[in-house]
Scaffold this motif. Structure first.
Motif, PDB file in Angstrom:
ATOM      1  N   MET A   1       0.817  -1.177   0.000  1.00 61.44           N
ATOM      2  CA  MET A   1       0.000   0.000   0.000  1.00 61.44           C
ATOM      3  C   MET A   1       0.876   1.261   0.000  1.00 61.44           C
ATOM      4  N   LEU A   2       1.903   1.289   0.855  1.00 57.04           N
ATOM      5  CA  LEU A   2       2.771   2.466   0.884  1.00 57.04           C
ATOM      6  C   LEU A   2       3.517   2.648  -0.434  1.00 57.04           C
ATOM      7  N   ARG A   3       3.995   1.543  -1.014  1.00 52.03           N
ATOM      8  CA  ARG A   3       4.718   1.647  -2.280  1.00 52.03           C
ATOM      9  C   ARG A   3       3.786   2.170  -3.378  1.00 52.03           C
ATOM     10  N   GLU A   4       2.542   1.710  -3.384  1.00 44.86           N
ATOM     11  CA  GLU A   4       1.577   2.194  -4.378  1.00 44.86           C
ATOM     12  C   GLU A   4       1.355   3.687  -4.216  1.00 44.86           C
ATOM     13  N   ARG A   5       1.267   4.151  -2.979  1.00 40.87           N
ATOM     14  CA  ARG A   5       0.986   5.563  -2.710  1.00 40.87           C
ATOM     15  C   ARG A   5       2.210   6.455  -2.949  1.00 40.87           C
ATOM     16  N   LEU A   6       3.393   5.985  -2.514  1.00 38.78           N
ATOM     17  CA  LEU A   6       4.591   6.821  -2.562  1.00 38.78           C
ATOM     18  C   LEU A   6       5.500   6.544  -3.755  1.00 38.78           C
ATOM     19  N   GLY A   7       5.315   5.420  -4.411  1.00 38.69           N
ATOM     20  CA  GLY A   7       6.149   5.081  -5.564  1.00 38.69           C
ATOM     21  C   GLY A   7       7.605   4.915  -5.177  1.00 38.69           C
ATOM     22  N   TYR A  10       9.286   5.484  -1.622  1.00 44.07           N
ATOM     23  CA  TYR A  10       9.166   4.525  -0.521  1.00 44.07           C
ATOM     24  C   TYR A  10      10.337   3.550  -0.551  1.00 44.07           C
TER      25      TYR A  10
END
Length: 122
Positions: A1-7, A10
């Motif tokens: 989820m964090l990688r999807e949001r921050l690209g 992250y």
């Protein structure tokens, strides 16, 4: 989820270790305060057993930049690796693909539990 949001902003860092102590909730004493646990060297052929032999010093690896070859392939494959959480004892080893799990892998030969300070409830 964090990688999807921050690209690319992250970065997931995780660590492995050879042996030492840590604080956790004792699964055998529900409701008891956190306590210190100590575990010895990793099992033969476990992920940490191999990682212990990389260097005599603590080390880190950017798994995203690992050059193709034996090390790149090894961190991409699943190996039984310690999986410690908030409660202990638990299943100590879990098959883990280190490259898929961590962008930065930090390996410490010996860890020590933090010192807990008594709290005042005034």
């Amino acid at each position: 989820m964090l990688r999807e949001r921050l690209g690319a902003r992250y970065v997931n860092a995780g660590f492995t270790f050879g042996q030492g102590s840590f604080n956790a909730i004792d699964k055998n004493a529900p409701g008891a305060p956190w306590r210190r646990f100590t575990i010895g060297p990793p099992a033969t052929r476990a992920g940490e057993d191999v990682l212990e032999r990389v260097s005599r010093r603590d080390w880190y690896l950017d798994t995203r930049a690992a050059a193709p070859g034996v090390a790149h392939d090894w961190i991409g494959a699943a190996h039984p690796t310690r999986n410690l959480g908030v409660a202990w004892p638990s299943d100590e080893y879990e098959n883990t693909r280190l490259r898929a799990s961590y962008d930065i892998l930090i390996h410490l030969h010996h860890i020590g539990a933090t010192h807990r300070r008594a709290t005042n409830s005034t």
